[in-house]
Design a protein around this motif. Structure first.
Motif, PDB file in Angstrom:
ATOM      1  N   GLU A  72      26.728  58.652  46.109  1.00 39.32           N
ATOM      2  CA  GLU A  72      28.030  59.276  45.857  1.00 39.32           C
ATOM      3  C   GLU A  72      29.031  58.248  45.342  1.00 39.32           C
ATOM      4  OE1 GLU A  72      31.361  62.078  48.104  1.00 39.32           O
ATOM      5  OE2 GLU A  72      29.690  61.265  49.272  1.00 39.32           O
ATOM      6  N   PHE A  73      29.081  57.079  45.992  1.00 36.35           N
ATOM      7  CA  PHE A  73      30.019  56.054  45.539  1.00 36.35           C
ATOM      8  C   PHE A  73      29.617  55.504  44.171  1.00 36.35           C
ATOM      9  CE2 PHE A  73      31.885  51.956  44.904  1.00 36.35           C
ATOM     10  CZ  PHE A  73      33.211  52.198  45.230  1.00 36.35           C
ATOM     11  N   LYS A  74      28.341  55.230  43.986  1.00 36.58           N
ATOM     12  CA  LYS A  74      27.871  54.688  42.711  1.00 36.58           C
ATOM     13  C   LYS A  74      28.231  55.610  41.552  1.00 36.58           C
ATOM     14  CE  LYS A  74      23.842  52.313  44.591  1.00 36.58           C
ATOM     15  NZ  LYS A  74      22.373  52.297  44.561  1.00 36.58           N
ATOM     16  N   ALA A  75      28.013  56.898  41.726  1.00 40.39           N
ATOM     17  CA  ALA A  75      28.315  57.859  40.652  1.00 40.39           C
ATOM     18  C   ALA A  75      29.808  57.876  40.361  1.00 40.39           C
ATOM     19  CB  ALA A  75      27.829  59.251  41.043  1.00 40.39           C
ATOM     20  N   TYR A  76      30.632  57.855  41.385  1.00 38.40           N
ATOM     21  CA  TYR A  76      32.084  57.871  41.199  1.00 38.40           C
ATOM     22  C   TYR A  76      32.558  56.569  40.555  1.00 38.40           C
ATOM     23  CZ  TYR A  76      36.998  58.722  41.936  1.00 38.40           C
ATOM     24  OH  TYR A  76      38.344  58.919  41.717  1.00 38.40           O
ATOM     25  N   ALA A  77      32.068  55.459  41.082  1.00 41.83           N
ATOM     26  CA  ALA A  77      32.486  54.146  40.588  1.00 41.83           C
ATOM     27  C   ALA A  77      32.140  53.967  39.114  1.00 41.83           C
ATOM     28  CB  ALA A  77      31.842  53.040  41.422  1.00 41.83           C
ATOM     29  N   LYS A  78      30.993  54.456  38.724  1.00 42.26           N
ATOM     30  CA  LYS A  78      30.560  54.316  37.330  1.00 42.26           C
ATOM     31  C   LYS A  78      31.590  54.907  36.365  1.00 42.26           C
ATOM     32  CE  LYS A  78      26.276  54.797  34.770  1.00 42.26           C
ATOM     33  NZ  LYS A  78      25.556  53.571  35.008  1.00 42.26           N
ATOM     34  N   LYS A  79      32.255  55.976  36.777  1.00 40.99           N
ATOM     35  CA  LYS A  79      33.237  56.657  35.924  1.00 40.99           C
ATOM     36  C   LYS A  79      34.656  56.124  36.074  1.00 40.99           C
ATOM     37  CE  LYS A  79      30.737  61.022  35.907  1.00 40.99           C
ATOM     38  NZ  LYS A  79      30.722  62.415  36.368  1.00 40.99           N
ATOM     39  N   HIS A  80      34.973  55.509  37.243  1.00 42.48           N
ATOM     40  CA  HIS A  80      36.366  55.194  37.539  1.00 42.48           C
ATOM     41  C   HIS A  80      36.693  53.723  37.789  1.00 42.48           C
ATOM     42  CE1 HIS A  80      35.888  59.475  38.528  1.00 42.48           C
ATOM     43  NE2 HIS A  80      37.094  59.568  38.025  1.00 42.48           N
ATOM     44  N   PHE A  81      35.696  52.915  38.138  1.00 39.38           N
ATOM     45  CA  PHE A  81      35.968  51.540  38.542  1.00 39.38           C
ATOM     46  C   PHE A  81      35.134  50.533  37.767  1.00 39.38           C
ATOM     47  CE2 PHE A  81      36.395  53.615  42.955  1.00 39.38           C
ATOM     48  CZ  PHE A  81      37.752  53.864  42.790  1.00 39.38           C
ATOM     49  N   VAL A  82      35.678  49.319  37.671  1.00 40.08           N
ATOM     50  CA  VAL A  82      34.892  48.146  37.300  1.00 40.08           C
ATOM     51  C   VAL A  82      34.693  47.402  38.614  1.00 40.08           C
ATOM     52  CG1 VAL A  82      34.871  45.964  36.035  1.00 40.08           C
ATOM     53  CG2 VAL A  82      35.844  48.013  34.964  1.00 40.08           C
ATOM     54  N   MET A  83      33.453  47.220  39.002  1.00 43.89           N
ATOM     55  CA  MET A  83      33.135  46.610  40.289  1.00 43.89           C
ATOM     56  C   MET A  83      32.867  45.107  40.108  1.00 43.89           C
ATOM     57  SD  MET A  83      33.355  49.230  42.338  1.00 43.89           S
ATOM     58  CE  MET A  83      32.673  48.525  43.846  1.00 43.89           C
ATOM     59  N   GLN A  84      33.679  44.292  40.764  1.00 48.05           N
ATOM     60  CA  GLN A  84      33.573  42.833  40.695  1.00 48.05           C
ATOM     61  C   GLN A  84      33.245  42.308  42.077  1.00 48.05           C
ATOM     62  OE1 GLN A  84      34.459  40.414  38.091  1.00 48.05           O
ATOM     63  NE2 GLN A  84      33.812  38.843  39.527  1.00 48.05           N
ATOM     64  N   LYS A  85      32.216  41.504  42.173  1.00 49.11           N
ATOM     65  CA  LYS A  85      31.813  40.961  43.463  1.00 49.11           C
ATOM     66  C   LYS A  85      32.012  39.446  43.468  1.00 49.11           C
ATOM     67  CE  LYS A  85      28.300  42.835  45.481  1.00 49.11           C
ATOM     68  NZ  LYS A  85      26.946  43.284  45.808  1.00 49.11           N
ATOM     69  N   ALA A  86      32.604  38.958  44.567  1.00 47.40           N
ATOM     70  CA  ALA A  86      32.722  37.526  44.818  1.00 47.40           C
ATOM     71  C   ALA A  86      32.007  37.275  46.142  1.00 47.40           C
ATOM     72  CB  ALA A  86      34.183  37.107  44.882  1.00 47.40           C
ATOM     73  N   ASP A  87      30.790  36.804  46.048  1.00 48.01           N
ATOM     74  CA  ASP A  87      29.957  36.611  47.230  1.00 48.01           C
ATOM     75  C   ASP A  87      30.044  35.164  47.699  1.00 48.01           C
ATOM     76  OD1 ASP A  87      28.173  37.207  49.259  1.00 48.01           O
ATOM     77  OD2 ASP A  87      26.396  37.117  47.981  1.00 48.01           O
ATOM     78  N   PHE A  88      29.996  35.007  49.018  1.00 45.28           N
ATOM     79  CA  PHE A  88      30.044  33.684  49.633  1.00 45.28           C
ATOM     80  C   PHE A  88      28.898  33.565  50.649  1.00 45.28           C
ATOM     81  CE2 PHE A  88      34.168  34.417  47.912  1.00 45.28           C
ATOM     82  CZ  PHE A  88      34.590  33.175  47.456  1.00 45.28           C
ATOM     83  N   PRO A  89      27.658  33.514  50.145  1.00 38.62           N
ATOM     84  CA  PRO A  89      26.517  33.406  51.059  1.00 38.62           C
ATOM     85  C   PRO A  89      26.477  32.032  51.714  1.00 38.62           C
ATOM     86  CG  PRO A  89      25.788  33.171  48.792  1.00 38.62           C
ATOM     87  CD  PRO A  89      27.246  33.502  48.742  1.00 38.62           C
ATOM     88  N   ARG A  90      25.863  31.985  52.887  1.00 44.57           N
ATOM     89  CA  ARG A  90      25.756  30.717  53.616  1.00 44.57           C
ATOM     90  C   ARG A  90      24.338  30.165  53.629  1.00 44.57           C
ATOM     91  NH1 ARG A  90      29.618  31.945  58.853  1.00 44.57           N
ATOM     92  NH2 ARG A  90      31.585  31.866  57.714  1.00 44.57           N
ATOM     93  N   LYS A  91      23.358  31.029  53.532  1.00 40.90           N
ATOM     94  CA  LYS A  91      21.968  30.578  53.596  1.00 40.90           C
ATOM     95  C   LYS A  91      21.590  29.869  52.295  1.00 40.90           C
ATOM     96  CE  LYS A  91      20.510  34.164  56.786  1.00 40.90           C
ATOM     97  NZ  LYS A  91      19.740  35.384  56.961  1.00 40.90           N
ATOM     98  N   LYS A  92      20.871  28.796  52.456  1.00 40.96           N
ATOM     99  CA  LYS A  92      20.443  27.982  51.316  1.00 40.96           C
ATOM    100  C   LYS A  92      19.668  28.820  50.288  1.00 40.96           C
ATOM    101  CE  LYS A  92      19.295  23.228  51.328  1.00 40.96           C
ATOM    102  NZ  LYS A  92      18.508  22.130  51.893  1.00 40.96           N
ATOM    103  N   ALA A  93      18.859  29.729  50.758  1.00 39.29           N
ATOM    104  CA  ALA A  93      18.034  30.551  49.865  1.00 39.29           C
ATOM    105  C   ALA A  93      18.885  31.460  48.971  1.00 39.29           C
ATOM    106  CB  ALA A  93      17.070  31.400  50.679  1.00 39.29           C
ATOM    107  N   ASN A  94      20.108  31.771  49.399  1.00 41.68           N
ATOM    108  CA  ASN A  94      20.979  32.677  48.644  1.00 41.68           C
ATOM    109  C   ASN A  94      22.096  31.948  47.901  1.00 41.68           C
ATOM    110  OD1 ASN A  94      19.472  34.764  49.774  1.00 41.68           O
ATOM    111  ND2 ASN A  94      20.840  34.918  51.513  1.00 41.68           N
ATOM    112  N   LYS A  95      22.005  30.632  47.868  1.00 39.15           N
ATOM    113  CA  LYS A  95      23.048  29.819  47.240  1.00 39.15           C
ATOM    114  C   LYS A  95      23.278  30.239  45.789  1.00 39.15           C
ATOM    115  CE  LYS A  95      24.135  24.898  46.402  1.00 39.15           C
ATOM    116  NZ  LYS A  95      25.087  25.194  45.407  1.00 39.15           N
ATOM    117  N   LEU A  96      24.556  30.349  45.428  1.00 38.13           N
ATOM    118  CA  LEU A  96      24.928  30.686  44.057  1.00 38.13           C
ATOM    119  C   LEU A  96      24.870  29.438  43.190  1.00 38.13           C
ATOM    120  CD1 LEU A  96      28.123  32.773  44.923  1.00 38.13           C
ATOM    121  CD2 LEU A  96      25.826  33.649  44.477  1.00 38.13           C
TER     122      LEU A  96
END
Length: 153
Positions: A72-96
């Motif tokens: 439901e959110f994905k369908a709505y967002a696709k039409k109405h929002f630009v989704m920007q993510k700023a992730d701050f992972p801590r695990k070494k395996a997920n390091k940006l």
């Protein structure tokens, strides 16, 4: 042999349908804020900037699972929002990579100065803050209405 071919065709058709339906409801997360602003301006959309700790922040994981990943959110967002993510992972395996890490820290310095997680900033196409929120125990529809309440002010 005929039945094997029919089963194979059926399986291929199912996989294509699964892929297409997944693509229709895929969340298109941006990681470059300048690109997000360009898309928002070109498509007349609001930017939803999400600060999260994807591998350590329990409320972030709940927001991801209960809202962002819902069809439901994905369908709505696709039409109405630009989704920007700023992730701050801590695990070494997920390091940006270093470049993404720097971009996320710059966004946090401007939009998430108190360091809250999860933190959701609702922005206009120029990056002006319209509202701020976080995780709330709501249905996807209620969360959409909550986000929209900042836009219609």
């Amino acid at each position: 042999m005929k039945s094997l071919s029919f089963k194979t065709n059926k399986m291929v058709a199912f996989l294509i349908l699964l892929f297409v339906s997944g693509a229709l409801f895929a969340q298109d997360w941006q990681s470059d804020f300048e690109k997000s602003k360009q898309l928002a301006a070109a498509e007349n959309k609001t930017i939803i900037l999400v600060f999260q700790g994807s591998d350590w922040c329990a409320p972030c994981m709940k927001l991801e699972k209960e809202i962002w990943q819902s069809d439901e959110f994905k369908a709505y967002a696709k039409k109405h929002f630009v989704m920007q993510k700023a992730d701050f992972p801590r695990k070494k395996a997920n390091k940006l990579d270093d470049e993404q890490d720097i971009r996320n820290k710059e966004l946090a310095a401007k939009y998430n100065t108190k360091g809250y997680f999860p933190f959701v900033a609702i922005l206009d196409k120029n990056g002006k803050v319209l509202g701020e929120t976080g995780y709330k125990k709501m249905t996807p529809k209620e969360y959409i209405d909550h986000l929209e309440s900042f836009i219609s002010k």
